[in-house]
Design a protein around this motif. Structure first.
Motif, PDB file in Angstrom:
ATOM      1  N   UNK A  58       0.856  -1.189   0.000  1.00 44.32           N
ATOM      2  CA  UNK A  58       0.000   0.000   0.000  1.00 44.32           C
ATOM      3  C   UNK A  58       0.888   1.235   0.000  1.00 44.32           C
ATOM      4  N   UNK A  59       0.341   2.329  -0.504  1.00 46.54           N
ATOM      5  CA  UNK A  59       1.082   3.587  -0.564  1.00 46.54           C
ATOM      6  C   UNK A  59       0.344   4.630   0.253  1.00 46.54           C
ATOM      7  N   UNK A  60       1.077   5.523   0.926  1.00 43.66           N
ATOM      8  CA  UNK A  60       0.395   6.565   1.699  1.00 43.66           C
ATOM      9  C   UNK A  60      -0.423   7.474   0.791  1.00 43.66           C
ATOM     10  N   UNK A  61      -1.592   7.884   1.247  1.00 44.27           N
ATOM     11  CA  UNK A  61      -2.489   8.754   0.489  1.00 44.27           C
ATOM     12  C   UNK A  61      -2.275  10.196   0.931  1.00 44.27           C
ATOM     13  N   UNK A  62      -1.444  10.911   0.209  1.00 47.83           N
ATOM     14  CA  UNK A  62      -1.157  12.300   0.551  1.00 47.83           C
ATOM     15  C   UNK A  62      -2.339  13.185   0.171  1.00 47.83           C
ATOM     16  N   UNK A 315      -1.217  23.462 -17.159  1.00 46.24           N
ATOM     17  CA  UNK A 315      -0.698  23.481 -15.790  1.00 46.24           C
ATOM     18  C   UNK A 315      -1.374  22.403 -14.950  1.00 46.24           C
ATOM     19  N   UNK A 316      -2.676  22.208 -15.138  1.00 48.67           N
ATOM     20  CA  UNK A 316      -3.395  21.175 -14.389  1.00 48.67           C
ATOM     21  C   UNK A 316      -2.822  19.790 -14.666  1.00 48.67           C
ATOM     22  N   UNK A 317      -2.418  19.556 -15.918  1.00 50.19           N
ATOM     23  CA  UNK A 317      -1.826  18.266 -16.264  1.00 50.19           C
ATOM     24  C   UNK A 317      -0.505  18.056 -15.538  1.00 50.19           C
ATOM     25  N   UNK A 318       0.269  19.127 -15.363  1.00 52.76           N
ATOM     26  CA  UNK A 318       1.531  19.002 -14.621  1.00 52.76           C
ATOM     27  C   UNK A 318       1.253  18.680 -13.151  1.00 52.76           C
ATOM     28  N   UNK A 319       0.301  19.406 -12.579  1.00 52.95           N
ATOM     29  CA  UNK A 319      -0.014  19.208 -11.164  1.00 52.95           C
ATOM     30  C   UNK A 319      -0.594  17.822 -10.901  1.00 52.95           C
ATOM     31  N   UNK A 320      -1.272  17.244 -11.899  1.00 51.04           N
ATOM     32  CA  UNK A 320      -1.904  15.938 -11.717  1.00 51.04           C
ATOM     33  C   UNK A 320      -0.891  14.811 -11.539  1.00 51.04           C
ATOM     34  N   UNK A 321       0.384  15.097 -11.815  1.00 50.69           N
ATOM     35  CA  UNK A 321       1.422  14.073 -11.620  1.00 50.69           C
ATOM     36  C   UNK A 321       1.806  13.915 -10.150  1.00 50.69           C
ATOM     37  N   UNK A 322       1.257  14.765  -9.291  1.00 46.78           N
ATOM     38  CA  UNK A 322       1.619  14.754  -7.871  1.00 46.78           C
ATOM     39  C   UNK A 322       0.393  14.468  -7.031  1.00 46.78           C
ATOM     40  N   UNK A 323       0.587  13.750  -5.911  1.00 51.06           N
ATOM     41  CA  UNK A 323       1.829  13.090  -5.494  1.00 51.06           C
ATOM     42  C   UNK A 323       2.023  11.770  -6.231  1.00 51.06           C
ATOM     43  N   UNK A 324       3.209  11.176  -6.112  1.00 51.01           N
ATOM     44  CA  UNK A 324       3.427   9.829  -6.635  1.00 51.01           C
ATOM     45  C   UNK A 324       2.458   8.892  -5.923  1.00 51.01           C
ATOM     46  N   UNK A 325       1.849   7.991  -6.678  1.00 51.79           N
ATOM     47  CA  UNK A 325       0.801   7.152  -6.102  1.00 51.79           C
ATOM     48  C   UNK A 325       0.650   5.875  -6.922  1.00 51.79           C
ATOM     49  N   UNK A 326      -0.194   4.976  -6.456  1.00 55.67           N
ATOM     50  CA  UNK A 326      -0.385   3.687  -7.120  1.00 55.67           C
ATOM     51  C   UNK A 326      -1.652   3.638  -7.951  1.00 55.67           C
TER      52      UNK A 326
END
Length: 654
Positions: A58-62, A315-326
């Motif tokens: 599991x990955x933390x949900x930021x 810009x929204x597309x760039x921000x959508x890469x964060x955070x790293x997630x599964x």
């Protein structure tokens, strides 16, 4: 093309079990934007995606933990209006549109002044401006898309894709060949611009002729020099390998998938009533229409036209890469590749300037470090460590986009004047948003096994139980029972019995902080964790108590020591610091540096971290400074060693 610095994703996935595939790079060779076509390289097959890897269960949900975050940001919008109007008046900008993206939504979009001065036309989020060198970020993302397809390799030599580059003249015999990576990061050694192609509508043939006998300014890879020509060569290389014009490459892998329907390469594609008129200004403030200028084959360096609405999608597309997630990937460039674009740069700038006009809570230093890679500038400042941006400027236009990748906020500024600084408007807007208190970062909740561990720690804090204590740690851990039992007893002596605890943060899987509510005031307990695969155990713990009175035996020597910040005194050094190993001249320089940054300081209180005592200083120029010192056991008036630590690093806050 970029303004001079004063102080920046998509496509579709490879064939995966859970994702769609991007159309293959095939088809007949096509020309670039020029009339003549050059030879094209052959694409390689897409690489296998079945690389053996293992993943955490599991990955933390930021997420953002401040429930008032958006409310704070939107409440600042009236102040945004004011700061933009002020900047436009100071710079004599005829018209501009500013957009603010919050969590993928264009939450603020407003036009100022006139898109056409003569017609008194008002600009809005659909008014089209030229974005200049922000275009380079589109080219960088297209390059990543082709890299992810296995069509190009960033470390391939440029001559593989542009054989004409063999005519370049390298400065030394040990110079490595220029690679695509060098072009992406502006470390190719190519000059900023080539006079031979600074003409209206240069063709690809013109670009290739300019390579003949062109001398590199530096060996590739040794120095960052911003090169418009380098990015134009990169665009041409991408077009050749993809068998299409570089316009079509960027359209196919960036503009199209992001739904940027008003983003084009040619002004003739823009409806007349939506195109902002472009202006140049002169010393007396006189405005004149900017002369038309077609970049032709130089388009990859800065040729795109767009709107605030479309750039908000970008810009929204760039921000959508964060955070790293599964989570499953959506169509477009991989999130990991987008993050790579923002972070994988080469150092391009560093500066530190004193800011005497800082307001309360603002940094007294303007410290800036930047890296450039894949068409983006990653910037670290005293206020932000997650800023990504790029600006642009061409005759008649100035542009800027920037976003805080860990805070989910982006800013777009498009203006119809050159020279002008759209970046100054964006910086002012970001300052207003920062003052709102809403630019908080995402945080992760505690991992599921953490709270039971804290519950056990609190239990043995209140009522020691050896079996409970031992259950906290791996059997392989060295025994520290007596030490840690004494440590917990020390906390209890300070704070009394404790009933409740509250989660504060878990910045990494290896540590978590709780606030503990006790009879004689709260304190913080930090738990250090083993990796989950090694068991749900602690590595250790540490309590932090703030605001303690300064012990009597430390007060006198500490006051003498801190007094040297206000004024160096050789007699005080001899009497109280003579046993330190550091030479007097070096110590005098240390205190002079503290005085320049922080001004005079006084000892305010003490913080205890486990058994370490830190004195907290209050300084006239701001910034919480901590002092640790060791006294001579036989003569406590003598300071054996000391260390100052600015809690805010190199950026003290007023």
């Amino acid at each position: 093309m970029s303004l001079l610095y004063r102080s920046v994703w998509l496509g579709s996935t490879l064939v995966l079990a859970c994702g769609a595939s991007r159309p293959p790079v095939v088809g007949p060779a096509a020309t670039s934007s020029s009339a003549e076509a050059a030879p094209s390289a052959s694409p390689r097959l897409a690489p296998s995606t079945t690389i053996a890897r293992q993943f955490a269960p599991s990955a933390p949900k930021y997420d953002f933990t401040d429930p008032e975050r958006k409310k704070k940001l939107t409440a600042a919008f009236p102040d945004v209006d004011t700061i933009v109007a002020q900047e436009m008046e100071e710079q004599h900008i005829p018209g501009a549109v500013v957009g603010i993206v919050i969590d993928g939504e264009l939450a603020y979009a407003k036009g100022f002044g006139y898109s056409d001065v003569d017609k008194k036309a008002k600009p809005d989020q659909d008014t089209v401006f030229r974005i200049g060198s922000i275009t380079k970020s589109f080219v960088g993302l297209a390059a990543l898309a082709l890299r992810d397809e296995g069509v190009i390799d960033f470390d391939d030599p440029l001559v593989k894709y542009i054989p004409e580059a063999a005519a370049l003249v390298y400065p030394t015999h040990d110079s490595p060949p220029i690679t695509l990576r060098h072009l992406l990061m502006h470390t190719s050694g190519l000059p900023r611009a080539i006079r031979a192609v600074l003409i209206d509508s240069p063709t690809e043939v013109d670009m290739m002729k300019a390579l003949q006998g062109l001398a590199l300014e530096n060996p590739p890879g040794t120095k960052h020099v911003y090169s418009n020509y380098g990015y134009s060569l990169l665009g041409i290389a991408l077009g050749r390998v993809a068998h299409m014009s570089f316009h079509d490459v960027v359209q196919k892998w960036v503009i199209g998938p992001y739904g940027m329907k008003s983003t084009v390469w040619m002004q003739k594609e823009v409806p007349g009533d939506r195109m902002a008129s472009s202006y140049v200004s002169f010393q007396k403030g006189e405005l004149k229409p900017a002369p038309p200028f077609n970049l032709g084959a130089d388009d990859p360096s800065g040729g795109i036209y767009s709107t605030v609405r479309d750039m908000a999608r970008y810009v929204s597309a760039q921000l959508a890469a964060y955070p790293a997630r599964s989570d499953a990937e959506e169509a477009g460039i991989r999130r990991s590749s987008l993050r790579e674009a923002h972070a994988s740069g080469v150092a391009s700038m560093f500066s530190v300037v004193f800011n005497p006009l800082a307001r309360k809570g603002e940094s007294l230093l303007n410290g800036v470090g930047e890296t450039y890679g894949f068409g983006w500038v990653a910037r670290q400042t005293c206020a932000y460590d997650d800023l990504v941006w790029h600006n642009g400027g061409l005759p008649g236009f100035s542009s800027d986009i920037r976003f805080l990748k860990d805070r989910g906020v982006g800013i777009i500024t498009l203006a119809n004047l050159m020279p002008a600084e759209a970046a100054s408007i964006s910086v002012g807007v970001m300052r207003v948003l920062w003052r709102s208190g809403g630019l908080s970062k995402r945080a992760a909740p505690p991992m599921p096994h953490v709270e039971p561990l804290m519950k056990k720690v609190l239990a043995i804090y209140n009522d020691w139980d050896e079996s409970t204590y031992k259950s906290l740690f791996s059997p392989r851990r060295p025994p520290l029972l007596e030490i840690e039992k004494k440590e917990l007893a020390g906390y209890k002596e300070l704070h009394g019995a404790c009933k409740e605890y509250k989660f504060v943060e878990q910045p990494t899987p290896a540590e978590v902080t709780f606030s503990v509510d006790c009879q004689r005031g709260p304190f913080e307990m930090k738990l250090y964790l083993l990796p989950p695969q090694e068991g749900q155990f602690l590595r250790g713990f540490a309590g932090t108590t703030r605001g303690l009175p300064v012990p009597k035996e430390m007060r006198g020597p500490a006051d003498k020591l801190v007094g040297l910040i206000r004024k160096w005194d050789p007699a005080t050094y001899t009497k109280h610091l003579g046993k330190e190993k550091t030479a007097r001249e070096k110590l005098a320089q240390e205190f002079e540096g503290l005085r320049l940054i922080h001004g005079a300081c006084t000892v305010q209180s003490m913080t205890a971290v486990s058994d370490e005592k830190k004195l907290v200083l209050d300084c006239e120029h701001g910034g919480e400074v901590e002092l640790t010192m060791e006294l001579d056991k036989k003569d406590p008036t003598q300071i054996v060693s000391h260390a100052f630590n600015a809690k805010d690093g190199v950026c003290p806050v007023r």
